[in-house]
Design an enzyme around this catalytic site. Structure first.
Site, mmCIF file in Angstrom:
data_model
loop_
_atom_site.group_PDB
_atom_site.id
_atom_site.type_symbol
_atom_site.label_atom_id
_atom_site.label_comp_id
_atom_site.label_asym_id
_atom_site.label_seq_id
_atom_site.Cartn_x
_atom_site.Cartn_y
_atom_site.Cartn_z
ATOM 1 N N GLY A 154 0.762 -1.221 -0.024
ATOM 2 C CA GLY A 154 0.032 -0.146 -0.048
ATOM 3 C C GLY A 154 0.838 1.328 -0.051
ATOM 4 O O GLY A 154 1.898 1.138 -0.114
ATOM 5 N N ASN A 155 0.171 2.402 0.235
ATOM 6 C CA ASN A 155 1.119 3.806 0.236
ATOM 7 C C ASN A 155 0.290 4.334 1.446
ATOM 8 O O ASN A 155 -0.707 4.184 1.872
ATOM 9 C CB ASN A 155 1.114 4.307 -0.811
ATOM 10 C CG ASN A 155 -0.318 4.670 -1.531
ATOM 11 O OD1 ASN A 155 -1.005 5.500 -0.907
ATOM 12 N ND2 ASN A 155 -0.625 3.906 -2.700
ATOM 13 N N LYS A 156 1.012 5.569 1.646
ATOM 14 C CA LYS A 156 0.612 6.514 2.798
ATOM 15 C C LYS A 156 -0.423 7.610 2.432
ATOM 16 O O LYS A 156 -1.056 8.138 3.559
ATOM 17 C CB LYS A 156 1.728 7.498 3.239
ATOM 18 C CG LYS A 156 3.097 6.671 3.967
ATOM 19 C CD LYS A 156 3.762 7.726 4.352
ATOM 20 C CE LYS A 156 5.115 7.000 5.094
ATOM 21 N NZ LYS A 156 6.084 8.050 5.488
ATOM 22 N N SER A 157 -1.169 7.385 1.282
ATOM 23 C CA SER A 157 -2.373 8.362 1.041
ATOM 24 C C SER A 157 -3.426 8.154 2.050
ATOM 25 O O SER A 157 -3.982 7.096 2.202
ATOM 26 C CB SER A 157 -2.814 8.108 -0.332
ATOM 27 O OG SER A 157 -3.734 8.848 -0.650
ATOM 28 N N ALA A 185 -3.451 7.716 -5.010
ATOM 29 C CA ALA A 185 -2.061 7.416 -4.992
ATOM 30 C C ALA A 185 -2.182 6.150 -5.688
ATOM 31 O O ALA A 185 -2.605 5.217 -4.855
ATOM 32 C CB ALA A 185 -1.558 7.616 -3.639
#
Ligand code: CTP
Length: 457
Positions: free
Chosen positions: A252-255, A319
């Site tokens: 995943g990512n931090k968005s 993102a």
């Protein structure tokens, strides 16, 4: 998609390296076939490194794989850039004396030529006749751009910019509109001003003008009560995509989705009809929008391309994972004492924003497309330089850029925060606009700018 990129022997061959990049970044597999003459301008090693595949123009290489038949058969699209006068003549004459010309004869999918040569050659009766022959057979031949040529001369003959060729190629594959357009009009000659079948659908794929000094956004405080976007159909993507590894894990990512939701709220407050397609977010989706929830980049792609077909404005704030695991394990990946630790192999996801831009071109659609960019600088360039390059690469009208990473106090600067600081770059070279404050204030500024552009037509 399997794409064959034929490269002719002209100095513009170097521009095809950028075209190759656009294809691979959009997730396509590219087989490059350079003519022997073209390797005097750009070497085979460059094509092999950039495409990740062996490169030859010799039909007698790897004879067991019957390349001169197989490559053309397997190609979903063939693009020849630059197409020299000689290559156009060979293609029109049905020659088959190297791998590129045999591949062109074997092709069953669409073929696009992007010519580049001196004006006299382009306007010579032989070339005019060859282009007319190719077009009459349903082969697509772009008109060259007008401008400075290799020597001191100027005129029609420049290779169109890689972004324009890319958009035309995607339009060709996507494109009923294009096919109908071609069928409806007689095959135009290269010297006729009407010979713009493909260029007509890529008017926005122009090289950006160098921007001037940034200006602060005009105050947009009255948005809550305005109808700046009354009736405008706005599609917004938000959140951070998740790419599953196994039933319990994902990349995943931090968005947080906060900026995307703030944009949806700002657009709703301005009277827009809002569709929000979102990956997982830390905040609830706003009431009043049509909501579609997705998880992965590929799901986001399908949902976005479908919804973009009827949108006046597309804002890509999501993102998106650039890579996904090549394999998703059906069972939870176990740690085993007697085995090596697992290695995750990643494959590239398609670039959705680039595809939205290409679709707009294919449909000749009037649509404003806004991308977002999370940038960090490094030893080779600052965040602004990378953002400017990204704007050109993506081909969107506006790019909202924020510098990510640790802030001055050491904490995260953007992700998960309630405030943001952005610079909005424009492909047409309009002055960059700066905006900052709460994510809603930034969203109001973006909406304000969109409304101004729509009003200006
Ligand atoms: N984007 C997209 N599809 C992708 C990756 C990004 O549509 N596969 C969109 C994002 O929604 C955003 C813009 O492209 O609007 C820029 O995203 P960003 O992550 O900054 O850029 P990348 O293309 O991923 O480039 P890089 O990671 O090299 O900076």
């Amino acid at each position: 998609m399997n794409i064959v990129l034929g490269v002719g022997g002209g100095i513009a061959a170097y521009k095809s390296a950028l075209l190759l990049r656009l294809f691979t970044e959009a997730g396509h597999t590219v087989t490059v076939i350079p003519t022997d003459a073209s390797t005097k301008f750009v070497g085979v090693a460059t094509w092999e490194a950039l495409s990740g595949h062996p490169v030859t123009n010799d039909v007698f290489d790897s004879v067991d794989q019957v390349n001169h038949v197989r490559i053309g058969h397997e190609a979903d699209l063939i693009v020849v850039a630059p197409a020299t006068a000689d290559l156009l003549a060979k293609a029109a004459g049905g020659h088959a004396n190297d791998l590129l010309t045999t591949t062109l004869l074997m092709a069953r999918g669409p073929v696009l030529f992007a010519p580049a040569m001196h004006t006299e050659m382009w306007q010579h009766a032989s070339t005019v006749a060859n282009v007319a022959t190719l077009r009459s057979r349903g082969v697509h031949v772009l008109d060259p751009a007008v401008g400075r040529l290799t020597g001191p001369d100027t005129g029609p003959g420049r290779l169109p910019e890689p972004e324009a060729i890319f958009a035309a190629a995607m339009a060709l594959v996507a494109g009923d509109t294009l096919a109908e357009h071609d069928a409806a009009s007689p095959a135009p000659l290269p010297t006729e001003p009407a010979a713009v079948a493909l260029e007509a659908v890529v008017p926005e794929a122009v090289a950006p003008v160098a921007p001037t000094e940034p200006v602060a956004a005009e105050p947009a405080t009255s948005l809550a009560t305005t109808d700046l976007l009354a009736g405008v159909r706005v599609l917004i993507t938000a959140g951070g995509t998740r790419e599953p590894l196994d039933p319990v894990r994902y990349l995943g990512n931090k968005s947080s989705g906060k900026q995307g939701v703030a944009l949806a709220e700002a657009a709703l407050a301005a009277g827009a009809i809002v569709t929000l397609i979102h990956a997982p977010m830390e905040v609830p989706a706003p009431a009043g929008a049509t909501i579609q929830r997705i998880e992965t980049a590929l799901e986001l792609r399908s949902a976005t391309l479908a919804a973009a077909a009827t949108a006046d404005v597309v804002i890509m704030a999501a993102a998106v994972a650039d890579f996904r695991p090549a394999n998703i394990s059906t069972g939870k990946i176990k740690k085993r004492d007697n085995a090596d630790d697992p290695v995750i192999t990643l494959v590239r996801n398609p670039d959705i924003l680039v595809e939205v831009v290409a679709h707009r071109a294919a449909q000749n659609q009037k649509q404003l497309i806004v991308g977002f960019a999370a940038e960090t600088g490094d030893d080779e360039g600052d965040a602004q330089t990378y953002a400017q390059q990204k704007l050109v690469r993506k081909g969107c009208d506006l790019l909202v850029v924020n510098e990510v990473g640790p802030g001055e106090s050491g904490g995260e600067r953007v992700f998960g925060q309630d405030t943001n600081q952005v610079e909005i770059l424009a492909l047409d070279g309009a002055s960059p606009v700066q905006s900052g404050g709460s994510k809603r204030e930034v969203a109001d500024d973006v909406v304000h700018l969109i409304a101004q552009r729509l009003a200006a037509g």
